[in-house]
Design a protein around this motif. Structure first.
Motif, PDB file in Angstrom:
ATOM      1  N   UNK A 416     -21.408  35.336  22.990  1.00  0.00           N
ATOM      2  CA  UNK A 416     -20.490  34.890  24.021  1.00  0.00           C
ATOM      3  C   UNK A 416     -19.150  34.468  23.452  1.00  0.00           C
ATOM      4  N   UNK A 417     -19.168  33.701  22.347  1.00  0.00           N
ATOM      5  CA  UNK A 417     -17.923  33.284  21.715  1.00  0.00           C
ATOM      6  C   UNK A 417     -17.113  34.447  21.182  1.00  0.00           C
ATOM      7  N   UNK A 418     -17.782  35.439  20.599  1.00  0.00           N
ATOM      8  CA  UNK A 418     -17.082  36.622  20.088  1.00  0.00           C
ATOM      9  C   UNK A 418     -16.438  37.397  21.225  1.00  0.00           C
ATOM     10  N   UNK A 419     -17.166  37.584  22.328  1.00  0.00           N
ATOM     11  CA  UNK A 419     -16.615  38.314  23.472  1.00  0.00           C
ATOM     12  C   UNK A 419     -15.417  37.573  24.078  1.00  0.00           C
ATOM     13  N   UNK A 420     -15.500  36.227  24.147  1.00  0.00           N
ATOM     14  CA  UNK A 420     -14.353  35.448  24.640  1.00  0.00           C
ATOM     15  C   UNK A 420     -13.127  35.683  23.767  1.00  0.00           C
ATOM     16  N   UNK A 421     -13.314  35.628  22.454  1.00  0.00           N
ATOM     17  CA  UNK A 421     -12.198  35.810  21.532  1.00  0.00           C
ATOM     18  C   UNK A 421     -11.575  37.194  21.689  1.00  0.00           C
ATOM     19  N   UNK A 422     -12.411  38.223  21.807  1.00  0.00           N
ATOM     20  CA  UNK A 422     -11.899  39.589  21.958  1.00  0.00           C
ATOM     21  C   UNK A 422     -11.175  39.755  23.291  1.00  0.00           C
ATOM     22  N   UNK A 515     -12.116  30.046  16.352  1.00  0.00           N
ATOM     23  CA  UNK A 515     -12.468  28.983  15.411  1.00  0.00           C
ATOM     24  C   UNK A 515     -13.834  28.394  15.768  1.00  0.00           C
ATOM     25  N   UNK A 516     -14.100  28.239  17.062  1.00  0.00           N
ATOM     26  CA  UNK A 516     -15.387  27.702  17.482  1.00  0.00           C
ATOM     27  C   UNK A 516     -16.549  28.612  17.108  1.00  0.00           C
ATOM     28  N   UNK A 517     -16.335  29.925  17.140  1.00  0.00           N
ATOM     29  CA  UNK A 517     -17.377  30.872  16.724  1.00  0.00           C
ATOM     30  C   UNK A 517     -17.790  30.619  15.281  1.00  0.00           C
ATOM     31  N   UNK A 518     -16.806  30.375  14.436  1.00  0.00           N
ATOM     32  CA  UNK A 518     -17.111  30.092  13.026  1.00  0.00           C
ATOM     33  C   UNK A 518     -17.930  28.811  12.916  1.00  0.00           C
TER      34      UNK A 518
END
Length: 581
Positions: A416-422, A515-518
């Protein structure tokens, strides 16, 4: 049926029942339980194995029994949660024109409107932080989740009445503060009430309705705004009063929930009744949940089949858990942060609760019409675009309930975090290079991707994961503190986003998402299939490292500690079977 083999597998439960209810008539019925479990076992197994047969002794709650009715009364609080987040999205411009904050009959975008609108939107979350803090106080927590929902309805009623009859900025501000307190209480009490009142066998299914009805509330907030004339048309006859209907609608839903929980299904969960010492009422509630006749005064008379026996054992387990919980000294968050065993889980919980809101989801939902206008969507279709985004959100909410137990918590959070970032990166680097005729449509697509990615990741998983990582002794205060941090973070984001344009919003929230994904990849551990009292963040095997929870450090021994000491003594263990009453 192995649960009834008390000599070999339930020694600990038997001892805890002795501690919880000394002298109870339940122990007089143990021979009856043993007979029920042993005598018909072969026949029951043969019946269960027969083609097309069902085991009549299995516990199964009615599809639309008293518990289901209570759940649907509880999800009204979830609906109000979603509705309160973005109902100003479609009417804020008309409120600005009505009170003439920009000294214009058409223009609703000026510094005064941005400041006033930002404060009115953001003050809701300060009130919610206060409400979350109230839930953690003894004067609220000891009353139970149904009482908390009724209190939240009172705040929603007061806030809706003041908002619908607002005569100026101060009235609107006070209306949002009162509604915010109700929101902060309801956001914690609604899922708790649903989980407590639902039958164990259907708890996951019913608990998922909380997230679903939040999405339904968001959708309703946008649908209610559709009858208004487009923002560019100025303050028409309809627009001059319809915003009061939108602000007053929470009164209807809160009043409905208040009536239902007070008169139609005025029931408290069995676990709460046990904690209050109301064993007779708890037994009646448990029997009604499964559609069984209410028990008589003599327990041994009612042990007629295995279903009743199972319910009686479950009731005694609730009593044992209540006794153990009451024996634990209240631990504060400051104490937990000083404890090496609890510190990591507390800090990671604070990180995830704040990250959930710092991604900007509530700001994007609250100001979606304005952001869509900047992306090139015509004024006539702004609210319709927001409705389409909310429809996609509802559909993904239904899907996410199927994925939680299959994919795992950490996996959904990361994807979910990766998709938000993209999605935010695409808004920054792709949309502006597209033909003008496609920019609005592509912005709608990427915004919808961001919202649904947040929903199946941070939206669906955050509070589930937080509830699974804290041991029972600190779970309540920790979740209350996480709730306060969540709402304070939301206040900062919603107020600040009022002064950001489309491009800067995407840059800021996309960067935070990345940053939150990391951080999640480094610190969030998988809790799928783990016991709540033995999570990877607070494993029971390392409990001896705690200065608060290790045996001998709490000042008083809990029933479990006393049991562990007894089982180390052969003589005491041999007496546990004969001295149960």
């Amino acid at each position: 049926l192995a649960v009834f083999s008390l000599e070999t597998k339930c020694t600990e439960k038997l001892y805890l029942r002795k501690v919880a209810r000394p002298g109870t008539a339940f122990f007089l019925a143990l021979p009856t339980l043993r007979q029920l479990s042993r005598a018909p076992a072969a026949q029951m197994q043969a019946d269960a194995d027969a083609p097309g047969s069902t085991n009549k002794d299995d516990l199964e709650a009615p599809s639309y029994g008293i518990a289901t009715q209570a759940v649907y009364a509880g999800v009204i609080g979830s609906f109000l949660y979603g509705y309160m987040l973005c109902y100003l999205n479609s009417c804020m411009d008309f409120i600005t024109l009505y009170f003439d904050w920009c000294n214009s009959a058409v223009n609703a975008d000026c510094m005064a409107s941005r400041i006033n609108g930002g404060l009115i939107n953001a003050i809701l979350y300060l009130g919610a932080a206060a409400g979350a803090l109230m839930v953690g106080r003894p004067f609220m927590s000891e009353k139970g989740s149904r009482y908390q929902l009724l209190v939240s309805d009172g705040f929603f009623l007061a806030g809706g009445l003041l908002g619908a009859g607002a005569i100026g900025f101060n009235c609107l501000l006070l209306s949002r503060v009162l509604s915010g307190v109700g929101l902060g209480i309801s956001a914690i009490a609604a899922p708790l009430y649903i989980a407590e009142v639902a039958p164990v066998e259907r708890r996951g299914y019913h608990s998922a309705k909380h997230g679903l009805y939040i999405a339904v509330g968001l959708l309703a907030a946008e649908l209610v705004g559709l009858p208004q004339d487009p923002p560019g048309s100025g303050l028409t006859a309809l627009n001059s009063w319809y915003w009061r209907v939108i602000l007053g609608l929470p009164m209807v839903m809160a009043g409905l929930q208040f009536v239902l929980l007070n008169f139609d299904v005025p029931i408290d969960p069995a676990s709460f009744l046990v904690r209050q010492g109301k064993m007779s009422e708890a037994r009646t509630m448990l029997y009604r949940t499964y559609g069984l006749p209410s028990p008589g005064s003599a327990l041994t008379v009612r042990l007629q089949n295995v279903q009743v026996a199972k319910l009686e054992l479950r009731l005694q387990d609730l009593a044992a858990a209540a006794t153990e919980a009451n024996s634990i000294r209240r631990i504060t968050i400051v104490e937990a942060l000083r404890d090496p065993y609890l510190r990591c889980s507390i800090i990671v919980g604070f990180f995830l609760a704040s990250y959930q809101q710092l991604t900007g989801i509530n700001a994007l939902m609250a100001y979606s019409n304005g952001l869509f206008a900047q992306a090139g969507i015509p004024a006539n279709f702004l609210t319709l675009a927001s409705v389409g985004m909310c429809v996609a959100n509802v559909m993904v909410s239904v899907l996410s309930t199927k994925l939680v137990d299959n994919w795992g918590r950490r996996t959904l959070l990361l994807w979910g975090g990766i998709a938000q970032t993209l999605a935010m990166a695409a808004m920054v680097y792709l949309v502006r290079f597209m033909p003008v005729s496609l920019q609005g449509l592509s912005a709608f697509g990427f915004f919808s991707l961001f919202v649904v990615s947040w929903n199946y990741g941070l939206g669906a998983i955050t509070w589930l994961w937080l509830s699974e990582i804290y041991p029972m002794e600190i779970r309540g205060p920790a979740l209350s503190a996480c709730g306060v941090i969540k709402w304070l973070s939301c206040f900062v984001v919603v107020l600040g986003a009022r002064f950001l344009n489309l491009h800067s919003s995407c840059v800021v929230f996309g960067t935070v998402s990345g940053v939150g994904c990391i951080g999640m990849w480094l610190w969030v551990l998988e809790t799928k299939g783990c016991d709540m009292e033995d999570s990877p963040m607070t494993p029971r095997s390392e409990r001896s490292n705690s200065i608060l929870l290790a045996p001998g450090n709490s000042g008083t021994d809990s029933p479990r500690t006393e049991y562990e000491q007894m089982t180390n003594n052969e003589e005491s263990r041999s007496k546990m079977y004969v001295q149960v009453d």
